[in-house]
Write a protein that holds these residues in place. Structure first.
Motif, PDB file in Angstrom:
ATOM      1  N   GLU A 124      -1.212  11.350  -1.566  1.00 40.26           N
ATOM      2  CA  GLU A 124      -0.735  11.226  -2.801  1.00 40.26           C
ATOM      3  C   GLU A 124       0.496  10.618  -2.877  1.00 40.26           C
ATOM      4  OE1 GLU A 124      -0.636  15.100  -5.631  1.00 40.26           O
ATOM      5  OE2 GLU A 124       1.077  15.188  -4.482  1.00 40.26           O
ATOM      6  N   GLY A 125       1.404  10.618  -1.696  1.00 37.24           N
ATOM      7  CA  GLY A 125       2.640   9.599  -1.759  1.00 37.24           C
ATOM      8  C   GLY A 125       2.119   8.023  -1.703  1.00 37.24           C
ATOM      9  N   MET A 126       1.082   7.981  -0.972  1.00 34.95           N
ATOM     10  CA  MET A 126       0.747   6.480  -0.738  1.00 34.95           C
ATOM     11  C   MET A 126       0.238   5.786  -2.208  1.00 34.95           C
ATOM     12  SD  MET A 126      -2.826   5.263   1.323  1.00 34.95           S
ATOM     13  CE  MET A 126      -3.783   6.099   0.277  1.00 34.95           C
ATOM     14  N   ILE A 176      -4.387   3.038 -10.704  1.00 34.57           N
ATOM     15  CA  ILE A 176      -4.599   3.689  -9.408  1.00 34.57           C
ATOM     16  C   ILE A 176      -3.706   4.935  -8.957  1.00 34.57           C
ATOM     17  CG2 ILE A 176      -4.555   3.179  -6.720  1.00 34.57           C
ATOM     18  CD1 ILE A 176      -5.737   0.461  -7.451  1.00 34.57           C
ATOM     19  N   SER A 177      -2.332   4.717  -9.336  1.00 33.49           N
ATOM     20  CA  SER A 177      -1.315   5.679  -9.057  1.00 33.49           C
ATOM     21  C   SER A 177      -1.915   7.039  -9.875  1.00 33.49           C
ATOM     22  CB  SER A 177      -0.018   5.372  -9.226  1.00 33.49           C
ATOM     23  OG  SER A 177       0.376   4.189  -8.560  1.00 33.49           O
ATOM     24  N   LEU A 178      -2.081   6.861 -11.092  1.00 35.21           N
ATOM     25  CA  LEU A 178      -2.303   7.903 -11.878  1.00 35.21           C
ATOM     26  C   LEU A 178      -3.580   8.655 -11.673  1.00 35.21           C
ATOM     27  CD1 LEU A 178      -1.361   6.131 -15.402  1.00 35.21           C
ATOM     28  CD2 LEU A 178      -0.156   8.073 -13.966  1.00 35.21           C
ATOM     29  N   GLY A 211       4.050   8.456   3.272  1.00 31.28           N
ATOM     30  CA  GLY A 211       3.195   7.718   2.426  1.00 31.28           C
ATOM     31  C   GLY A 211       3.589   6.690   1.556  1.00 31.28           C
ATOM     32  N   MET A 212       4.688   7.155   0.755  1.00 28.30           N
ATOM     33  CA  MET A 212       5.503   6.279  -0.309  1.00 28.30           C
ATOM     34  C   MET A 212       6.107   5.018   0.428  1.00 28.30           C
ATOM     35  SD  MET A 212       6.817   8.644  -3.304  1.00 28.30           S
ATOM     36  CE  MET A 212       6.953   7.143  -4.362  1.00 28.30           C
ATOM     37  N   PHE A 213       6.773   5.383   1.658  1.00 27.19           N
ATOM     38  CA  PHE A 213       7.475   4.408   2.475  1.00 27.19           C
ATOM     39  C   PHE A 213       6.839   3.448   2.976  1.00 27.19           C
ATOM     40  CE2 PHE A 213       8.984   3.346   6.681  1.00 27.19           C
ATOM     41  CZ  PHE A 213      10.106   2.342   6.398  1.00 27.19           C
TER      42      PHE A 213
END
Length: 430
Positions: free
Chosen positions: A132-134, A104-106, A81-83
């Motif tokens: 969550e990673g996204m 948005i992240s928080l 998701g992070m990648f």
């Protein structure tokens, strides 16, 4: 020549030749300090909340009758998701602003932690961690872009050091707190605390963190997107490819540095217990020393990247980063291992502010978020592939070979930095 970013002139001229450059508005120094102080507070809170839940996952899965395979899938989903979303999140921060992406992240972390606290369906853990990673993928690119928006180039190193320290402090405080809560209040309590911490950080972001990207630049980005549409797709793709090519050496160094310890880490606890015969307390103290070094050294040494050339700092830092693996491989005496952990943290303190300054120096307000997002993608890819690579080869190699590979990776990154990063005198001639 003044000690500005080594690659700033060369990279910026090439990357931005077809992009209109708009300078960030000049803000009062006190306002800048307060704004970034709040951002650093958000990052510290967020990383604490993130680290609180890490030691609880194995216990939670074990209580549900699951094993390391599910944990690997969950962490792989988080890394994927992070990648996939680091670069888009960074790009969007240049269109809608840094503050919305930060929020948005928080806010997303609040929702996913509440789901993890109450959902006991194992198959749902994987998509929850992916989401969550996204959502978290925008956090660090937005924070780094805020530094680039508001701080002059010659003073960015110290603030990148502050951000690094904030992350390290969060990671240092979180695991112990999470383990204590899980032991006394149940396995759901760390997730609830993490959600509460993220809520506090969200409120801080809403009320105390200002938007650092000027409104006229956000409007220009949106208008350009709407006006050009599909007609500008090919030119945008060409500029994007050119941008990746020009910052590729930095992405390679970031990837190699981050890949090293996720690749080596799975061997550490078993090597400590079975070969060195050290206790769990010895193992914990070793990484406490590393965490402390990672927190303190960037805070103290961040300004070095403002007064010294970046290339020697990155080369030296890359070499020092491999010190723990050198001592694990060559001379596994406990005092030397502690020294190796401290030296690895010192290496990070040399590299991180210098690399961050180079990235920020190679951007304008319009491209800063996109570049920091690409950096986030490279780091996320390394975090995801490191453990997978160890899982693939771990059965066929000894721990000593793993440590030797870690040392070789550090040497390769130092060589890449030495060969591909330009010397100040070369930059002047470019």
């Amino acid at each position: 020549m003044s000690t500005a970013v080594l690659e700033h002139e060369t990279v910026t001229k090439d990357v931005m030749s077809a992009i209109p450059c708009a300078a960030s508005p000049v803000k009062p120094s006190r306002s800048i300090t307060a704004s970034l102080g709040f951002v650093i507070g958000c990052i510290s809170l967020m990383m604490t909340g993130f680290a609180v839940i890490l030691p609880v996952f194995p216990q939670r899965l074990q209580a549900l009758g699951l094993g390391p395979e599910m944990l690997a899938l969950m962490e792989g989903a988080f890394g994927l998701g992070m990648f996939l979303f680091s670069t888009p999140m960074g790009t969007w921060s240049g269109r809608i602003g840094r503050k919305p992406i930060l929020f948005i992240s928080l806010a997303g972390f609040i929702v996913t932690n509440l789901l993890l606290a109450f959902v006991n369906v194992p198959l749902l853990f994987i998509p929850i961690r992916f989401v969550e990673g996204m959502l978290l993928s925008g956090l660090i690119p937005a924070a780094m872009s805020m530094v680039g928006d508001t701080i002059p180039l010659e003073k960015q190193g110290r603030w990148i050091g502050f951000l690094t320290t904030a992350q390290a402090v969060g990671f240092a405080l979180g695991p112990g707190l999470g383990g204590l809560l899980a032991q006394n209040l149940g396995l759901s309590s760390p997730f609830l605390l993490s959600a509460a911490i993220a809520l506090a950080a969200s409120l801080l972001a809403i009320f105390l963190v200002p938007e650092t990207l000027p409104e006229h630049l956000r409007a220009q980005a949106r208008e350009h997107q709407a006006r050009c549409g599909a007609k500008a797709q090919k030119p945008r793709e060409a500029r994007f490819a050119r941008l990746i090519w020009l910052i590729a050496p930095f992405l390679v160094i970031d990837f190699g540095m981050i890949f090293t310890y996720p690749f080596v880490f799975p061997q550490y606890p078993f090597f400590f217990a079975k070969v060195l015969h050290y206790s769990t307390a010895h193992y914990g103290l070793l990484f406490s020393v590393y965490g402390l070094a990672l927190a303190v050294f960037p805070l103290v040494l961040g300004r070095l990247s403002e007064t010294m050339p970046k290339k020697p700092l990155i080369v030296l830092g890359s070499l020092l980063f491999g010190a723990l693996n050198v001592f694990m491989f060559a001379a596994p005496l406990y005092p030397l291992l502690l020294a190796g952990a401290a030296l690895a943290g010192l290496g990070s303190a040399f590299v991180e502010p210098a690399m961050g300054s180079i990235y920020l120096g190679a951007t304008t307000d319009e491209t800063r978020g996109q570049v920091m997002g690409m950096r986030g993608s490279a780091i996320s890819l390394a975090v995801m592939l490191g453990p997978l690579a160890q899982a693939l080869v771990g059965l066929w190699i000894t721990p000593q070979i793993t440590f030797a590979i870690g040392v070789a990776l550090s040497l390769v990154m130092a060589l890449v930095a030495f060969l591909l990063l330009k010397h100040p005198r070369q930059t002047e001639k470019a």
